[in-house]
Structure formats: C-alpha cells, structure tokens
Design an enzyme around this catalytic site. Structure first.
Site, PDB file in Angstrom:
ATOM      1  N   GLU A 115      -2.223  14.097   1.993  1.00 45.94           N
ATOM      2  CA  GLU A 115      -0.947  14.350   2.079  1.00 45.94           C
ATOM      3  C   GLU A 115      -0.312  14.331   0.694  1.00 45.94           C
ATOM      4  OE1 GLU A 115       0.800  11.515   4.936  1.00 45.94           O
ATOM      5  OE2 GLU A 115      -0.044  12.753   6.677  1.00 45.94           O
ATOM      6  N   HIS A 127      -1.053  10.102  -2.637  1.00 50.40           N
ATOM      7  CA  HIS A 127      -0.043  10.462  -1.335  1.00 50.40           C
ATOM      8  C   HIS A 127       1.173  10.698  -2.036  1.00 50.40           C
ATOM      9  CE1 HIS A 127       2.242   9.510   2.013  1.00 50.40           C
ATOM     10  NE2 HIS A 127       1.240   9.823   2.712  1.00 50.40           N
ATOM     11  N   GLY A 153       0.878  -1.342   0.123  1.00 51.41           N
ATOM     12  CA  GLY A 153       0.057   0.009   0.289  1.00 51.41           C
ATOM     13  C   GLY A 153       0.939   1.189  -0.008  1.00 51.41           C
ATOM     14  N   CYS A 173       8.856  10.356  10.684  1.00 54.91           N
ATOM     15  CA  CYS A 173       9.337   9.885   9.233  1.00 54.91           C
ATOM     16  C   CYS A 173      10.442  11.095   8.751  1.00 54.91           C
ATOM     17  CB  CYS A 173       8.339   9.446   8.138  1.00 54.91           C
ATOM     18  SG  CYS A 173       7.264  11.007   8.092  1.00 54.91           S
TER      19      CYS A 173
END
Length: 646
Positions: A320, A268, A178, A408
């Site tokens: 995002e 994304h 994903g 991240c």
C-alpha cells in the site's frame, strides 16, 4: 499562533460541503451504529458501549475500528464550525459521552483491547495500532474542543496524552508506533495547550524511529519468542514466525533509517505521509535546520519522482505504498485516498514551515483529482484506491462501494473537505504578509502584525481562472501575496481595473506575487489565469507513459471513459495539432468536457494475430471528462494516459 478566520462561500465547494454535511455525516453515523441496511457492519458504537459497561456482546471489527468514530467526530467538529446543527451536535455529544465512559482511570481507551484482548495491551506496538488510535482520538478532541469549547473531550484527550507521556519517552519504556499518527496529533495538542510534555513525546517518536537497535525488529522478535500473537495472527487464525535479522527490511514502517538520514520516501504511503507531516511541523516548531532539510528532501523526492499526475501516492497494493523512483504504473497503482489526504496534510505543514508555491500546488493537485474523485458525486459511495486505468478483469472492482470493513477513507475524506477553510491562506509574520494559497471563494479575517485585515475572495475554480479579491480592511504596512499556480502559463494582474506589472508593482518570490504598493480598503484585486486545455507529458524516466500524454485543464486532470469513447481505449491516439474544444455541460453536476479528434488503430488484416503491415487508422471524436467525475454514469474502460502522435 496567528489565527485566521475563514468562511468558505464557493460555488464549486459549497456543493461538496453540503453533500458531506447532509448526506455523508448522517449516513456514517448510521453505519457506526449498525443502522444502515446493505452496508458492512461497523460495530464501532457498540464496541464503546460494551467497553463502558452499557451493553453486553462481542467486539467487532479491525484492531483500529475506534478510529472510524474518531475521524467522524473530527469531521463533525468542522461541520459545526461551518454551521451549527442540533442533530449533529447531539450525536457528537453522545459519542463523546461514550468515549469518556469507556476511558479507564489512567487515561487508556481502546475498545479492541478493553473488550476483546486485554492481555495483549501494549504487547505489539509494531502492528496493533494502539498509538495510531490514540492519535486519531487526540486529533478529534483538539478539533471538537477548538470549535465548541467542549471540556469533556479535552479532558479525555489530555488524560490519554498524559498517560502516553508518563509511559513512553527517554528514560521510560521503549516504544514507537508502527503506524504513525500519534506524532502529528501530539503536536496539534501542543499547539492547543503549549504543554511541553506533548512536544517532547512527539519529538521522541519522530527522532527515535530508525535508530539501531531498530524497534521494529526487536519488538516483534521479543513478542514472537514469548509466543504472543499480534492482531494479524488472530485475524488469520495462525501464528506467523518471521525470520529475524539485524538488517531486515522495515521500510514498510518507514523505519529503515532515521528520518534525518532518509533520502527517498519509503514504505506504506499513509504511514509515511502522516510521519512526514509531523516531521515538517516539528521542524517549524524547533527551527531545526537538519529536520527542515530532511522534510524538504523527502517532499521533493515524493512529488518529483513518486507522485502520480492526479496527486496520488503509493504505487502498489503489495505494501500500500512506495516502490522506487519513477515507477508509476497506471493499471496497478494503489493511490489510496488516505494517502492523498496525508500528502495534503504534509504539504500544508511544509507551507507553514516555508512559503513556497510548490506546496500549495501539491495540495491543489491532490485535492481536485485523487481526493475529490474518491467520492461519488452524490456522496453515497467511495473509493479506497484510485487507479488511473481500468479495463478487462479489473472492471469488476470499478464501482465505488458504499462502505468498507476497513473504513479509514470515507470519514478521512469528510474531515478533509469540511476543514478546507484551513487551506485557503496563511500568514507570515516575517514581512507581515497574507498569502492566498487556494483560489476558493470565501471571507478571510484575521490580525497581522500591523493590524486587522478582512478580504472577500470571489472565485469560480476549477472552471474559470479569474479571481477577484475585494479588500474590506487591510493595514497600510501589510502586504498581500497571490500564488501563481504551476499550470498558469498566462496571467494578468489588475488592481481597480488598472494593469499591474512585475518589477513595477509587484515582485514574484517562490511562486507568489507580492505587491510593492499598499493594498487598501475598497481595492479590488483581479488575478486572471488562463485555463486552456493542454496535453501534459511525463518525465521520460516513467516508462509506462513514454509516447503518451494526459489531458489537463487548469488544476484538473481529465480521463477518457468507455461511455464517451467506446471500448479498447488503448487503440486511441491523440494528435498534438488537434484542438481540445471546451463544452460547458449540465452533465455530472456541470462539468466542462473536452472534445477532440483522435486516431484509432485498426487491423488491416482481420482475424490475424500477427501480420507484416502496420495498423491502419481512422479518425474518431473523443470526449474527456475530469478524472474526479469518473464512474458516475456507467462502468467501463478508463484511462488517463493516452498515446500521442503528430
């Protein structure tokens, strides 16, 4: 693969690299070990200790918490390549020991599923980030092995990759990530080992995405019918049952169509950037024109219709990611730091696929603006998103936090800056040409088709546009290429103080100067680029920037801050005839600030919301600073795009 050895020695970047080595990496190690006060708990190291049977406790963090450690380890690898450090190496070896101890005999390692939810292993590839985590593990392992020769980490990542290759692929289980990342990691491992299994699995993950039936519709449908929760359900303490249809929108996963059929970037932004990076790498490996065409088409759509002037991508926090062409709002943009980094990765693979200066231009734009500015100048705080305009209620979130629960971006930034040596130049065997892509000072050594070459690059970017290349060794048959940046409207080329001219001494091909004459031992090539400040305008299809301009100088985008220009920045209007005056300062680590006279709109009738007379104006002195240096003094209003008039 032709290996180029580069050692950076650059006035601007040495300082940034040192901050990351001395400040960020030790700080992040303390955070990962939950030893840093006033910082959100990480739990990453403890998770591995529990998975390895060396401690007891409960899992902590996001489903992808392991990747914080993996990206830190990759950054450490690049730091050790620059300068060996016993303390850093010791921490890295302890991290590798823990990872290896936590890894199961079949190659599986993921502390979320080993410690917290073993029954959910492999039940939700769409949202549970398992393959994403394996991707960052493999990337870290490749980097650390290449730098140190460490065999433990190589064994860990090859066991993991072999397990994935046994499990997924044509004729095996149907499964796709994903969140793309494992694709580009498998290709990195293929470049290292030349093991075709890793290439074939990466190809499967890339080419099967978006095919009908669509995995990202079918897997959640099956999981939901079986009552199996995803980590999102667990996080929100509820079971979400979406309405499924065969044509539902899965653009968030960059999967509405196969990549070869996608016409515009979607979804994304980080997922897209990592996936398109793998697409470009695969196109180059395979020499596949269909894949190459798709990579070019998507890159052009991204950079000419969906990229901010700072190099940021991802227009909204809602996904995002991407919205639609030319939709580039300044006050509500997202421009995640990781998304900018993914665009740099993508542009670099495009440059390896075909030499064209537009790819190196994109790297430069993102690097000096969106990405560099995500870190405070002291290296102690970081942005997740990078907005181009701040005022009013949004100021409460203007300061950079020290760390994030979803962390991240900080380790991602560390691994990028510490691997800058990989972006300075590239070699093209066809024609035997060494191309200098980024004007960052350093030593370049390598072996081309005609023999050994060695160059020293002296640069003072982004403040000074003169670059000197001292030739220490260069084969007679080899050629040198120099990028002409898109912003460099005036350039001069000299060799040993003699002016060289296009058509006489060199040709220009796809934005690169390529010398006709041989470059030889002892030559000094000087490339001078004018860095005059200027107003830059957006395409008129970008409605948010109609009637506005951004101040730029060379690769740098500038901004106005309340600290220098007062509040209500939207009242200011730049004047096209007014000079932008440079000032070399010691402020903000020695920036060049820009000064000009602007007009501020003021009411002719006070205390009236509306009136039948146009606003009056008064002249004001304004100061612009580089966007990357924003919010290092105080928090206040900020804007990149300012109204402009005659």
């Amino acid at each position: 693969m032709n290996k180029i050895n580069v050692k950076i020695n650059d006035r601007f970047w040495n300082e940034r690299i040192a901050i990351i080595q001395k400040q960020m990496l030790p700080f992040q190690w303390r955070v990962l070990n939950d030893q840093e006060p006033d910082t959100p708990k990480s739990g990453a190291i403890m998770n591995f200790k529990i998975a390895a049977g060396e401690a007891e406790g409960e899992y902590w963090g996001m489903v992808f918490q392991d990747t914080d450690l993996y990206k830190w380890l990759e950054a450490v690898a690049y730091s050790l390549a620059i300068k060996d450090d016993d303390e850093l190496r010791g921490w890295a070896e302890e991290a590798i020991r823990l990872i290896a101890a936590a890894q199961k005999d079949d190659g599986y390692v993921n502390t979320y599923f080993q410690v917290f939810k073993p029954e959910l292993q492999w039940t939700d590839l769409t949202d549970n980030h398992e393959l994403y985590c394996f991707g960052h593990l493999i990337e870290a392992g490749v980097a650390y092995h290449e730098v140190t020769g460490d065999q433990t980490i190589l064994s860990v990542i090859t066991k993991a990759a072999d397990m994935l290759a046994d499990k997924f692929g044509y004729g095996k289980e149907w499964g796709l990530p994903g969140h793309p990342e494992v694709e580009l990691a498998l290709l990195r491992l293929y470049h290292l080992t030349e093991n075709e299994r890793y290439l074939e699995l990466a190809k499967y993950f890339i080419l099967e995405r978006g095919k009908k039936p669509n995995f990202f519709i079918e897997e959640p449908k099956k999981r939901t019918a079986a009552g199996i929760p995803s980590w999102l359900d667990i996080m929100h303490d509820g079971f979400v049952v979406p309405e499924f249809s065969d044509d539902m929108d899965v653009s968030y996963y960059v999967a509405n169509k196969q990549l070869i059929d996608q016409m515009v970037v979607e979804g994304h932004a980080v997922r897209a950037g990592y996936l398109y990076t793998a697409l470009a790498d695969l196109a180059a490996i395979e020499g596949d024109l269909t894949l190459k065409d798709a990579a070019q088409r998507l890159f052009d759509n991204c950079t000419t219709k969906n990229m901010y002037i700072t190099g940021g991508i991802g227009q909204t926090h809602r996904n995002e990611g991407f919205t639609r062409d030319y939709d580039l709002p300044n006050a509500t943009d997202y421009c995640e730091t990781c998304a900018g980094i993914s665009l740099i990765f993508w542009a670099q693979k495009m440059l390896m696929m075909e030499t064209d200066s537009k790819y190196a231009d994109t790297i430069e734009r993102v690097l000096y603006n969106n990405t560099l500015g995500s870190m405070a100048l002291d290296g102690k705080s970081f942005y997740y998103s990078n907005l181009l305009e701040k005022s009013g209620d949004t100021l409460k979130d203007a300061a950079r936090p020290k760390w994030y629960a979803c962390a991240c971006c900080p380790p991602n930034l560390a691994r990028l800056v510490l691997s800058l040596d990989q972006y300075l130049c590239h070699y093209q065997e066809n024609g035997d040409v060494l191309f200098i892509d980024q004007y960052i000072g350093g030593e370049i050594k390598g072996v081309g088709k005609a023999g050994v070459y060695e160059l020293a690059v002296d640069a003072a970017m982004p403040w000074d546009g003169e670059v000197r290349v001292v030739v220490k060794e260069f084969p007679q048959a080899m050629r040198l290429g120099l990028r002409i940046p898109e912003w460099a409207k005036q350039t001069e080329v000299m060799v040993n103080d003699k002016y060289f001219y296009e058509g006489v001494h060199y040709t220009v091909n796809r934005g690169y100067i390529i010398f006709f004459e041989e470059i030889k031992f002892g030559d000094v090539v000087t490339f001078a680029m004018a860095l005059q400040p200027r107003l830059t305008y957006a395409n008129v299809l970008v409605k948010e920037n109609i009637g506005k301009a951004a101040i730029t100088r060379g690769p740098l985008v500038y901004c106005l801050e309340q600290e220098d220009c007062g509040n209500h920045l939207w009242q200011l209007q730049l004047q096209t005839g007014e000079a932008l005056v440079e000032e070399h300062t010691t402020e903000l680590n020695g920036i060049i600030s820009l000064h000009s006279t602007a007009l501020r709109s003021i009411n002719q009738v006070s205390h009236s919301l509306y009136c039948d007379c146009s606003p009056a104006t008064r002249p004001e002195q304004i100061t612009a600073i580089p966007y990357y240096a924003r919010y290092n003094r105080s928090i206040g209003e900020l804007q990149v795009w300012t109204r402009v008039g005659e």
